[in-house]
Design an enzyme around this catalytic site. Structure first.
Site, PDB file in Angstrom:
ATOM      1  N   ASN A   1      -8.104  -2.310  -8.164  1.00 50.06           N
ATOM      2  CA  ASN A   1      -6.293  -2.454  -7.921  1.00 50.06           C
ATOM      3  C   ASN A   1      -6.371  -2.919  -6.677  1.00 50.06           C
ATOM      4  O   ASN A   1      -6.819  -3.142  -5.772  1.00 50.06           O
ATOM      5  CB  ASN A   1      -5.765  -1.186  -8.458  1.00 50.06           C
ATOM      6  CG  ASN A   1      -6.410   0.306  -7.489  1.00 50.06           C
ATOM      7  OD1 ASN A   1      -5.992  -0.101  -6.336  1.00 50.06           O
ATOM      8  ND2 ASN A   1      -6.840   1.018  -8.466  1.00 50.06           N
TER       9      ASN A   1
ATOM     10  N   ASP B   1      -7.776   4.218 -13.879  1.00 49.75           N
ATOM     11  CA  ASP B   1      -7.516   4.969 -14.903  1.00 49.75           C
ATOM     12  C   ASP B   1      -8.499   4.965 -16.057  1.00 49.75           C
ATOM     13  O   ASP B   1      -8.823   5.892 -16.416  1.00 49.75           O
ATOM     14  CB  ASP B   1      -5.904   4.670 -15.681  1.00 49.75           C
ATOM     15  CG  ASP B   1      -5.038   5.306 -14.742  1.00 49.75           C
ATOM     16  OD1 ASP B   1      -5.239   6.115 -14.182  1.00 49.75           O
ATOM     17  OD2 ASP B   1      -3.965   4.849 -14.847  1.00 49.75           O
TER      18      ASP B   1
ATOM     19  N   LYS C   1     -26.195  -9.410 -15.222  1.00 47.97           N
ATOM     20  CA  LYS C   1     -24.857 -10.008 -15.269  1.00 47.97           C
ATOM     21  C   LYS C   1     -24.460 -10.730 -16.700  1.00 47.97           C
ATOM     22  O   LYS C   1     -25.341 -11.212 -17.446  1.00 47.97           O
ATOM     23  CB  LYS C   1     -25.105 -11.237 -14.449  1.00 47.97           C
ATOM     24  CG  LYS C   1     -23.692 -11.870 -14.079  1.00 47.97           C
ATOM     25  CD  LYS C   1     -24.018 -13.209 -13.098  1.00 47.97           C
ATOM     26  CE  LYS C   1     -22.742 -13.966 -12.816  1.00 47.97           C
ATOM     27  NZ  LYS C   1     -23.039 -14.972 -12.265  1.00 47.97           N
TER      28      LYS C   1
ATOM     29  N   PRO D   1     -11.674  10.830 -15.512  1.00 49.05           N
ATOM     30  CA  PRO D   1     -10.953  12.253 -15.237  1.00 49.05           C
ATOM     31  C   PRO D   1     -10.050  12.054 -14.424  1.00 49.05           C
ATOM     32  O   PRO D   1      -9.829  11.279 -13.419  1.00 49.05           O
ATOM     33  CB  PRO D   1     -12.222  13.023 -14.733  1.00 49.05           C
ATOM     34  CG  PRO D   1     -13.242  11.653 -14.009  1.00 49.05           C
ATOM     35  CD  PRO D   1     -12.931  10.754 -14.884  1.00 49.05           C
ATOM     36  N   ASP D   2      -8.945  12.755 -14.577  1.00 53.41           N
ATOM     37  CA  ASP D   2      -7.935  12.916 -13.489  1.00 53.41           C
ATOM     38  C   ASP D   2      -8.218  14.017 -12.321  1.00 53.41           C
ATOM     39  O   ASP D   2      -8.401  15.182 -12.500  1.00 53.41           O
ATOM     40  CB  ASP D   2      -6.563  13.576 -14.141  1.00 53.41           C
ATOM     41  CG  ASP D   2      -5.347  13.340 -13.432  1.00 53.41           C
ATOM     42  OD1 ASP D   2      -5.182  13.677 -12.115  1.00 53.41           O
ATOM     43  OD2 ASP D   2      -4.181  12.844 -13.994  1.00 53.41           O
ATOM     44  N   ILE D   3      -8.520  13.320 -11.221  1.00 53.63           N
ATOM     45  CA  ILE D   3      -8.941  14.240 -10.057  1.00 53.63           C
ATOM     46  C   ILE D   3      -7.994  15.222  -9.533  1.00 53.63           C
ATOM     47  O   ILE D   3      -8.116  16.420  -9.289  1.00 53.63           O
ATOM     48  CB  ILE D   3      -9.237  13.335  -8.865  1.00 53.63           C
ATOM     49  CG1 ILE D   3     -10.383  12.412  -9.360  1.00 53.63           C
ATOM     50  CG2 ILE D   3      -9.823  14.065  -7.659  1.00 53.63           C
ATOM     51  CD1 ILE D   3     -10.549  11.171  -8.328  1.00 53.63           C
TER      52      ILE D   3
ATOM     53  N   PHE E   1       0.816  11.281  -5.819  1.00 55.78           N
ATOM     54  CA  PHE E   1       1.320  10.119  -5.261  1.00 55.78           C
ATOM     55  C   PHE E   1       1.737   9.333  -6.495  1.00 55.78           C
ATOM     56  O   PHE E   1       1.020   9.303  -7.306  1.00 55.78           O
ATOM     57  CB  PHE E   1       0.846   9.115  -4.502  1.00 55.78           C
ATOM     58  CG  PHE E   1       0.954   9.234  -3.021  1.00 55.78           C
ATOM     59  CD1 PHE E   1       0.493  10.409  -2.238  1.00 55.78           C
ATOM     60  CD2 PHE E   1       1.885   8.327  -2.124  1.00 55.78           C
ATOM     61  CE1 PHE E   1       0.843  10.812  -0.834  1.00 55.78           C
ATOM     62  CE2 PHE E   1       1.803   8.687  -0.925  1.00 55.78           C
ATOM     63  CZ  PHE E   1       1.635   9.847  -0.108  1.00 55.78           C
TER      64      PHE E   1
ATOM     65  N   LYS F   1       5.200  13.156 -13.723  1.00 57.21           N
ATOM     66  CA  LYS F   1       3.667  13.169 -13.400  1.00 57.21           C
ATOM     67  C   LYS F   1       3.838  14.693 -12.579  1.00 57.21           C
ATOM     68  O   LYS F   1       2.594  15.464 -12.690  1.00 57.21           O
ATOM     69  CB  LYS F   1       3.493  12.046 -12.496  1.00 57.21           C
ATOM     70  CG  LYS F   1       2.781  11.199 -13.089  1.00 57.21           C
ATOM     71  CD  LYS F   1       2.475   9.922 -12.326  1.00 57.21           C
ATOM     72  CE  LYS F   1       2.758   8.623 -13.016  1.00 57.21           C
ATOM     73  NZ  LYS F   1       2.283   7.413 -12.238  1.00 57.21           N
TER      74      LYS F   1
HETATM   75  N1  CTP Z   1      -4.891  10.529  -9.871  1.00 57.18           N
HETATM   76  C1  CTP Z   1      -6.180  11.096  -9.688  1.00 57.18           C
HETATM   77  N2  CTP Z   1      -6.965  10.902 -10.688  1.00 57.18           N
HETATM   78  C2  CTP Z   1      -6.839   9.833 -11.586  1.00 57.18           C
HETATM   79  C3  CTP Z   1      -5.477   9.222 -11.664  1.00 57.18           C
HETATM   80  C4  CTP Z   1      -4.581   9.549 -10.766  1.00 57.18           C
HETATM   81  O1  CTP Z   1      -6.294  12.087  -9.070  1.00 57.18           O
HETATM   82  N3  CTP Z   1      -7.594   9.712 -12.499  1.00 57.18           N
HETATM   83  C5  CTP Z   1      -3.864  10.861  -8.834  1.00 57.18           C
HETATM   84  C6  CTP Z   1      -3.530   9.859  -7.851  1.00 57.18           C
HETATM   85  O2  CTP Z   1      -4.387   9.778  -6.621  1.00 57.18           O
HETATM   86  C7  CTP Z   1      -1.979  10.105  -7.645  1.00 57.18           C
HETATM   87  C8  CTP Z   1      -1.486  10.727  -8.978  1.00 57.18           C
HETATM   88  O3  CTP Z   1      -2.635  11.222  -9.445  1.00 57.18           O
HETATM   89  O4  CTP Z   1      -1.838  11.042  -6.675  1.00 57.18           O
HETATM   90  C9  CTP Z   1      -0.879   9.806  -9.957  1.00 57.18           C
HETATM   91  O5  CTP Z   1      -1.706   8.753 -10.050  1.00 57.18           O
HETATM   92  P1  CTP Z   1      -1.046   7.466 -10.993  1.00 57.18           P
HETATM   93  O6  CTP Z   1      -2.139   6.368 -11.077  1.00 57.18           O
HETATM   94  O7  CTP Z   1       0.407   7.021 -10.735  1.00 57.18           O
HETATM   95  O8  CTP Z   1      -0.831   8.410 -12.314  1.00 57.18           O
HETATM   96  P2  CTP Z   1      -1.649   8.353 -13.627  1.00 57.18           P
HETATM   97  O9  CTP Z   1      -1.621   9.876 -13.933  1.00 57.18           O
HETATM   98  O10 CTP Z   1      -2.796   7.589 -13.760  1.00 57.18           O
HETATM   99  O11 CTP Z   1      -0.467   7.732 -14.687  1.00 57.18           O
HETATM  100  P3  CTP Z   1      -0.129   6.221 -14.973  1.00 57.18           P
HETATM  101  O12 CTP Z   1      -1.286   5.319 -14.160  1.00 57.18           O
HETATM  102  O13 CTP Z   1      -0.136   6.146 -16.523  1.00 57.18           O
HETATM  103  O14 CTP Z   1       1.207   5.847 -14.265  1.00 57.18           O
END
Ligand code: CTP
Length: 380
Positions: free
Chosen positions: A197, A266, A276, A291-293, A309, A323
């Site tokens: 991104n 995500d 390749k 995973p969501d950290i 954030f 969130k």
């Molecule tokens: N975050 C994280 N791990 C992930 C995705 C997000 O730690 N896999 C954290 C980001 O660092 C940020 C917050 O979660 O502090 C929100 O990230 P964002 O990408 O806006 O939220 P998502 O939960 O991924 O929701 P979406 O992309 O659907 O808006």
């Protein structure tokens, strides 16, 4: 405050005149000490006229030089050249300013200013590391166009930032441990292609710098950015979300605050190609969620104070608050994604138990400091 302003010989020395003016406006007492080289960049008479006091140039004028720093609340060296930093890193005292620094019993702040290659030189890095360990507080440097025509890290911080830094006593967060994620993550498709991104990492690095300036111990886990890691931080470079999670979990123990600034991808590719992928019509990639950290950290038994954030393209308040609830965190920083991505400025809203605090458009550096003040309030 009684401040000794040390000026060393770099082109940014001309900005010292503005610094003197700003400090006097705030009611500080300024005593200017210049190196011989500095006097070639800006006339001592200019600083004498502005500060209303004789400017000290030589240690041979009188023996009172050590007393000069005894009565001071702080010594600020701006600009601090690479040569001067090397001197204080090694305890040299071969002119008035370096002698004052060695004999001080007050905090020493330095605002480095030098060519970007000098700043990146291994010897400078070593010296910076050393002075930080000795408790010297760094202000900047910043990034931008340099006097030599090159662009990069090493520009002296702006006088307003330096002056406001000294007011906001820097050690408010001393003893606190901050773990910060920054930058994008990159997820491989095959050995040559990735999904990523537009995150530049600038906000995360600004938060790390602001925490360091406030005396916190900082661990920065960063995805790939073009930025120079902040001196004094424990720096862990990673590339994928899985690596970022591992680095965070390995270092989370004992942290007081976790600030998740990273734009974590995500999704990742289910089976990235080992060679390749060749072009052959339509290509379908199978993606699975990463995973969501942040949620993993906030779900720990005894989690640190977690700050998230949320960069949104619409419905900022609603999405950010959702969130905050979903990730079970006490604070989230929202901004409307757009020109902020990659830029030096932003406009943010801090959502927490105290409501929504809107911070107008400003540099990421200034916003990071304001965010830290909010975190600090909540910690206490
Ligand atoms: N975050 C994280 N791990 C992930 C995705 C997000 O730690 N896999 C954290 C980001 O660092 C940020 C917050 O979660 O502090 C929100 O990230 P964002 O990408 O806006 O939220 P998502 O939960 O991924 O929701 P979406 O992309 O659907 O808006």
């Amino acid at each position: 405050m009684k401040i000794i302003l040390g000026i060393t010989g770099g082109i940014a020395a001309y900005k010292a005149a503005e610094l003197v003016r700003l400090f006097l406006k705030k009611g500080d007492e300024i005593e200017v000490v210049m190196t011989e080289a500095a006097s070639r960049f800006i006339a001592p008479l200019t600083l004498q006229a502005l500060s209303g006091k004789p400017v000290r140039l030589s240690q041979w004028e009188d023996m009172a030089h050590i007393d000069l720093s005894r009565g001071a609340d702080a010594i600020l060296v701006a600009p601090a050249t690479a040569d001067f930093i090397a001197k204080i890193a090694n305890g040299l005292a071969d002119d008035l300013l370096s002698s004052l620094c060695l004999a001080r019993n007050c905090p020493l702040y330095i605002a480095p200013a030098m060519n970007r290659q000098m700043w990146e030189n291994a010897a400078t890095k070593r010296n910076i590391e050393r002075v930080r360990e000795d408790g010297v507080v760094l202000i900047g440097p910043g990034e931008g166009l340099q006097a030599c025509g090159e662009t990069g890290m090493g520009r002296m911080s702006e006088p307003e930032d330096i002056a406001s830094f000294l007011v906001a006593s820097p050690k408010r967060l001393s003893g606190k441990q901050f773990l910060i994620t920054a930058g994008p993550t990159i997820e491989p498709i095959d050995p040559v292609r990735v999904i990523t991104n537009r995150s530049s990492g600038k906000m995360g690095y600004a938060v790390a710098r602001a925490a360091l300036e406030s005396g916190a111990e900082v661990t920065l886990v960063s995805g790939p950015t073009g930025l120079f890691p902040p001196a004094g931080a424990k720096y862990i470079p990673v590339s994928t979300a899985a690596e970022m999670l591992d680095a965070v979990m390995e270092n989370i123990h004992g942290q007081d605050v976790f600030v998740a600034v990273a734009a974590v991808a995500d999704y990742r590719v289910v089976n990235p190609g080992t060679s390749k992928i060749k072009k052959a019509g339509k290509l379908l990639l199978e993606l699975e969620p990463n995973p969501d950290i942040l949620a993993t950290v906030s779900g720990l038994d005894n989690p640190p104070f977690c700050v998230g954030f949320a960069a949104e393209t619409e419905n900022l308040d609603e999405n950010a608050l959702l969130k905050l609830k979903r990730k079970k965190i006490p604070m989230i920083v929202g901004n409307l994604a757009g020109d902020a991505i990659g830029g030096d400025e932003n406009e943010i809203v801090i959502y927490s138990g105290e409501g929504a605090k809107r911070l107008p458009r400003s540099s990421k550096k200034v916003l990071a400091r304001q965010l830290l003040e909010e975190i600090e309030k909540q910690l206490s």
